[in-house]
Write an enzyme that holds these catalytic residues in place. Structure first.
Site, PDB file in Angstrom:
ATOM      1  N   ARG A   1      35.105  67.593  30.213  1.00  0.00           N
ATOM      2  CA  ARG A   1      34.986  67.782  28.756  1.00  0.00           C
ATOM      3  C   ARG A   1      35.045  69.266  28.428  1.00  0.00           C
ATOM      4  O   ARG A   1      34.077  69.860  27.975  1.00  0.00           O
ATOM      5  CB  ARG A   1      33.727  67.098  28.263  1.00  0.00           C
ATOM      6  CG  ARG A   1      33.953  65.595  28.346  1.00  0.00           C
ATOM      7  CD  ARG A   1      32.828  64.830  27.800  1.00  0.00           C
ATOM      8  NE  ARG A   1      33.351  63.744  26.973  1.00  0.00           N
ATOM      9  CZ  ARG A   1      32.590  62.827  26.420  1.00  0.00           C
ATOM     10  NH1 ARG A   1      31.291  62.860  26.567  1.00  0.00           N
ATOM     11  NH2 ARG A   1      33.122  61.868  25.703  1.00  0.00           N
TER      12      ARG A   1
ATOM     13  N   GLN B   1      40.500  68.358  25.750  1.00  0.00           N
ATOM     14  CA  GLN B   1      39.958  67.569  24.626  1.00  0.00           C
ATOM     15  C   GLN B   1      40.914  66.472  24.168  1.00  0.00           C
ATOM     16  O   GLN B   1      40.494  65.359  23.869  1.00  0.00           O
ATOM     17  CB  GLN B   1      39.651  68.486  23.447  1.00  0.00           C
ATOM     18  CG  GLN B   1      38.166  68.574  23.198  1.00  0.00           C
ATOM     19  CD  GLN B   1      37.802  69.597  22.139  1.00  0.00           C
ATOM     20  OE1 GLN B   1      38.649  70.133  21.436  1.00  0.00           O
ATOM     21  NE2 GLN B   1      36.521  69.857  22.032  1.00  0.00           N
TER      22      GLN B   1
ATOM     23  N   ASP C   1      40.785  63.225  26.338  1.00  0.00           N
ATOM     24  CA  ASP C   1      39.440  62.684  26.558  1.00  0.00           C
ATOM     25  C   ASP C   1      39.348  61.249  26.035  1.00  0.00           C
ATOM     26  O   ASP C   1      39.061  61.017  24.865  1.00  0.00           O
ATOM     27  CB  ASP C   1      38.445  63.620  25.847  1.00  0.00           C
ATOM     28  CG  ASP C   1      37.004  63.215  26.022  1.00  0.00           C
ATOM     29  OD1 ASP C   1      36.732  62.135  26.592  1.00  0.00           O
ATOM     30  OD2 ASP C   1      36.135  63.995  25.583  1.00  0.00           O
TER      31      ASP C   1
ATOM     32  N   SER D   1      35.917  60.100  24.497  1.00  0.00           N
ATOM     33  CA  SER D   1      35.701  60.457  23.093  1.00  0.00           C
ATOM     34  C   SER D   1      36.576  59.623  22.173  1.00  0.00           C
ATOM     35  O   SER D   1      36.097  59.121  21.152  1.00  0.00           O
ATOM     36  CB  SER D   1      35.985  61.944  22.860  1.00  0.00           C
ATOM     37  OG  SER D   1      35.010  62.727  23.475  1.00  0.00           O
TER      38      SER D   1
ATOM     39  N   TYR E   1      25.339  66.718  28.139  1.00  0.00           N
ATOM     40  CA  TYR E   1      24.841  65.345  28.199  1.00  0.00           C
ATOM     41  C   TYR E   1      23.312  65.317  28.176  1.00  0.00           C
ATOM     42  O   TYR E   1      22.649  66.332  28.358  1.00  0.00           O
ATOM     43  CB  TYR E   1      25.333  64.659  29.478  1.00  0.00           C
ATOM     44  CG  TYR E   1      26.795  64.356  29.459  1.00  0.00           C
ATOM     45  CD1 TYR E   1      27.294  63.310  28.697  1.00  0.00           C
ATOM     46  CD2 TYR E   1      27.684  65.129  30.199  1.00  0.00           C
ATOM     47  CE1 TYR E   1      28.643  63.026  28.674  1.00  0.00           C
ATOM     48  CE2 TYR E   1      29.048  64.849  30.181  1.00  0.00           C
ATOM     49  CZ  TYR E   1      29.514  63.798  29.421  1.00  0.00           C
ATOM     50  OH  TYR E   1      30.849  63.523  29.400  1.00  0.00           O
TER      51      TYR E   1
HETATM   52  P1  NAD Z   1      26.965  59.722  25.960  1.00  0.00           P
HETATM   53  O1  NAD Z   1      27.951  58.643  25.680  1.00  0.00           O
HETATM   54  O2  NAD Z   1      26.734  60.130  27.372  1.00  0.00           O
HETATM   55  O3  NAD Z   1      25.543  59.313  25.329  1.00  0.00           O
HETATM   56  C1  NAD Z   1      25.437  58.941  23.968  1.00  0.00           C
HETATM   57  C2  NAD Z   1      24.252  59.634  23.338  1.00  0.00           C
HETATM   58  O4  NAD Z   1      23.032  59.041  23.788  1.00  0.00           O
HETATM   59  C3  NAD Z   1      24.128  61.119  23.661  1.00  0.00           C
HETATM   60  O5  NAD Z   1      24.120  61.858  22.454  1.00  0.00           O
HETATM   61  C4  NAD Z   1      22.807  61.212  24.412  1.00  0.00           C
HETATM   62  O6  NAD Z   1      22.143  62.443  24.185  1.00  0.00           O
HETATM   63  C5  NAD Z   1      22.051  60.039  23.840  1.00  0.00           C
HETATM   64  N1  NAD Z   1      20.869  59.620  24.623  1.00  0.00           N
HETATM   65  C6  NAD Z   1      20.713  59.538  25.974  1.00  0.00           C
HETATM   66  N2  NAD Z   1      19.476  59.118  26.287  1.00  0.00           N
HETATM   67  C7  NAD Z   1      18.808  58.893  25.111  1.00  0.00           C
HETATM   68  C8  NAD Z   1      17.499  58.449  24.779  1.00  0.00           C
HETATM   69  N3  NAD Z   1      16.594  58.149  25.711  1.00  0.00           N
HETATM   70  N4  NAD Z   1      17.177  58.344  23.473  1.00  0.00           N
HETATM   71  C9  NAD Z   1      18.076  58.662  22.500  1.00  0.00           C
HETATM   72  N5  NAD Z   1      19.331  59.093  22.757  1.00  0.00           N
HETATM   73  C10 NAD Z   1      19.700  59.215  24.044  1.00  0.00           C
HETATM   74  O7  NAD Z   1      27.334  61.031  25.117  1.00  0.00           O
HETATM   75  P2  NAD Z   1      28.709  61.442  24.439  1.00  0.00           P
HETATM   76  O8  NAD Z   1      28.881  60.691  23.190  1.00  0.00           O
HETATM   77  O9  NAD Z   1      29.763  61.345  25.450  1.00  0.00           O
HETATM   78  O10 NAD Z   1      28.464  62.959  24.037  1.00  0.00           O
HETATM   79  C11 NAD Z   1      27.614  63.829  24.751  1.00  0.00           C
HETATM   80  C12 NAD Z   1      27.838  65.252  24.266  1.00  0.00           C
HETATM   81  O11 NAD Z   1      29.092  65.756  24.716  1.00  0.00           O
HETATM   82  C13 NAD Z   1      27.844  65.443  22.770  1.00  0.00           C
HETATM   83  O12 NAD Z   1      27.160  66.624  22.481  1.00  0.00           O
HETATM   84  C14 NAD Z   1      29.293  65.597  22.434  1.00  0.00           C
HETATM   85  O13 NAD Z   1      29.487  66.297  21.237  1.00  0.00           O
HETATM   86  C15 NAD Z   1      29.763  66.349  23.629  1.00  0.00           C
HETATM   87  N6  NAD Z   1      31.210  66.213  23.833  1.00  0.00           N
HETATM   88  C16 NAD Z   1      31.950  67.324  24.120  1.00  0.00           C
HETATM   89  C17 NAD Z   1      33.315  67.207  24.332  1.00  0.00           C
HETATM   90  C18 NAD Z   1      34.165  68.401  24.642  1.00  0.00           C
HETATM   91  O14 NAD Z   1      33.712  69.510  24.569  1.00  0.00           O
HETATM   92  N7  NAD Z   1      35.419  68.201  25.017  1.00  0.00           N
HETATM   93  C19 NAD Z   1      33.919  65.979  24.273  1.00  0.00           C
HETATM   94  C20 NAD Z   1      33.130  64.860  23.993  1.00  0.00           C
HETATM   95  C21 NAD Z   1      31.781  64.998  23.783  1.00  0.00           C
END
Ligand code: NAD
Length: 377
Positions: free
Chosen positions: A120, A125, A128, A131, A228
């Site tokens: 990521r 991006q 991905d 996402s 994460y």
């Molecule tokens: P994910 O699918 O791994 O998890 C979904 C969400 O669940 C996350 O926000 C996580 O913090 C939350 N979570 C985990 N345990 C929890 C708990 N006990 N209670 C409540 N919430 C909980 O996460 P994701 O959607 O893949 O995204 C993770 C991060 O990565 C985000 O900040 C996102 O913006 C970032 N991201 C960055 C890029 C990039 O830079 N290319 C791409 C995609 C996502």
């Protein structure tokens, strides 16, 4: 070099790994593209649309001539037996717990790439798939909830009386959760959300939802360098459960999306919490494939638990297959483009590239990914 796009054999999979746009792009890169007849039908793409974009329509046996196979799901053993040794296979490989299938791809001499292992980073991006598909799943989760809910979502003031706005609580405000918040807001719901990562707080607020969380010292350190969530301590989980229990009792719809990389999904909603909700309330568990956030959720089913309808649909992005395929196809072709020599208009796999290193599971007859290398023969 030739690219083959098969029709997905899994009857539960409506997506396809190429779109007319991605075919055009591949043709522009100098690649020859063959699409299996009917591959796009469930994503509303006709064979004629692929042909108009420059593809040839073929049959399953065309896989044998392909240098690259683009897929949605990991190929079955039968499918693999039809591929040429040395072919690149790019798909959602679902590698964890499927080491034997990965070893099978190594033995078949394939270079298999798991798109979900794409790092990521900014450069990747547009490749991905987690996402692109999570975003659609977050949207669809709200649509599924609205469909099962026996009430309207927005507040309506009519001559015949007022319908109150639905209260929606989103647990986990990552890619899927943020889209769920935005979608529920567009439908007029009153939305709140929680997460364990402090960075989520501002994002939730910027979408017009109320942020609810135990904001202690552990919360302030809950985000990993990769962005994460960490697995939280027993103490934190207990405090979180207490806060959630009182909040959830006042909600109509709960949508859970919480995941922790490499771990089972955290259990966030217990039976007792469901019992405290009003009868006819809805819970959508987007984490059901990874063990589930909601107690009693059943993968692939809508079940009633303590008077609450608990929605556990699988492949939620695939429920809006046309949109999901368009984005997935774009992710794949953007990755494939990094493996093509633009001057020679031919494949040029660079095994030193960081994207290749991160995603390549098998190559040259062996399992090469460090995360799965132990099963190498
Ligand atoms: P994910 O699918 O791994 O998890 C979904 C969400 O669940 C996350 O926000 C996580 O913090 C939350 N979570 C985990 N345990 C929890 C708990 N006990 N209670 C409540 N919430 C909980 O996460 P994701 O959607 O893949 O995204 C993770 C991060 O990565 C985000 O900040 C996102 O913006 C970032 N991201 C960055 C890029 C990039 O830079 N290319 C791409 C995609 C996502």
């Amino acid at each position: 070099d030739r690219v083959f796009v098969p029709r997905e054999s899994d009857p539960a999979e409506g997506r396809v790994a190429a779109s007319p746009e991605s075919v055009k792009k591949m043709k522009g890169l100098g690649l020859d593209v063959v699409v299996e007849a009917g591959a796009g039908l469930r994503s509303r793409i006709l064979d004629a649309d692929y042909e108009a974009a420059g593809a040839r329509i073929g049959g399953a046996s065309d896989a044998a001539e392909a240098d690259v196979v683009l897929k949605v799901r990991r190929p079955t053993a039968e499918e693999i037996s039809g591929y040429r040794r040395g072919a690149l296979v790019i798909a959602t490989m679902d590698p964890y717990g499927n080491e034997a299938a990965i070893a099978g791809m190594a033995e078949a001499g394939l270079s298999a790439f798991a798109m979900e292992l794409m790092p990521r980073i900014t450069r990747a991006q547009s490749m991905d798939i987690l996402s692109s598909q999570a975003n659609l799943a977050g949207y669809q989760a709200v649509i599924d909830a609205a469909y099962e809910f026996d009430r309207a979502m927005p507040m309506m003031m009519t001559a015949a009386g007022t319908v109150p706005a639905a209260k929606v609580f989103v647990m986990g405000a990552g890619v899927a959760g943020l889209q769920a918040i935005a979608t529920a807001r567009r439908l007029g719901a009153v939305v709140s959300a929680t997460d364990v990562r402090p960075a989520a707080k501002e994002q939730v607020a910027s979408l017009g939802a109320k942020f609810i969380a135990v904001e202690d010292e552990e919360f302030k350190a809950a985000e990993t360098a990769g962005g994460y969530a960490k697995e939280m301590s027993k103490e934190y989980q207990a405090k979180q459960a207490e806060l959630v229990a009182s909040h959830i009792a006042k909600q109509d719809i709960v949508i859970t999306t919480a995941l922790i990389p490499g771990r089972p999904a955290p259990r966030l909603v217990t039976r007792a919490m469901l019992a405290a909700m009003q009868a006819g309330s809805i819970a959508v568990d987007l984490a059901v494939e990874r063990g589930g956030n909601v107690e009693g959720a059943v993968a692939g089913e809508v079940v009633e638990v303590e008077g609450v309808k608990v929605i556990g649909h699988l492949n939620v992005a695939g429920r809006i297959a046309a949109s999901a395929s368009a984005l997935y196809a774009k992710n794949l072709v953007t990755f494939l483009e990094t493996m093509v020599d633009k001057e020679k208009k031919a494949l040029a796999l660079n095994i030193e590239d960081e994207l290749v290193k991160a995603t390549m599971l098998t190559h040259g007859g062996a399992v090469v990914h460090p995360g799965f290398g132990a099963v190498s023969k």
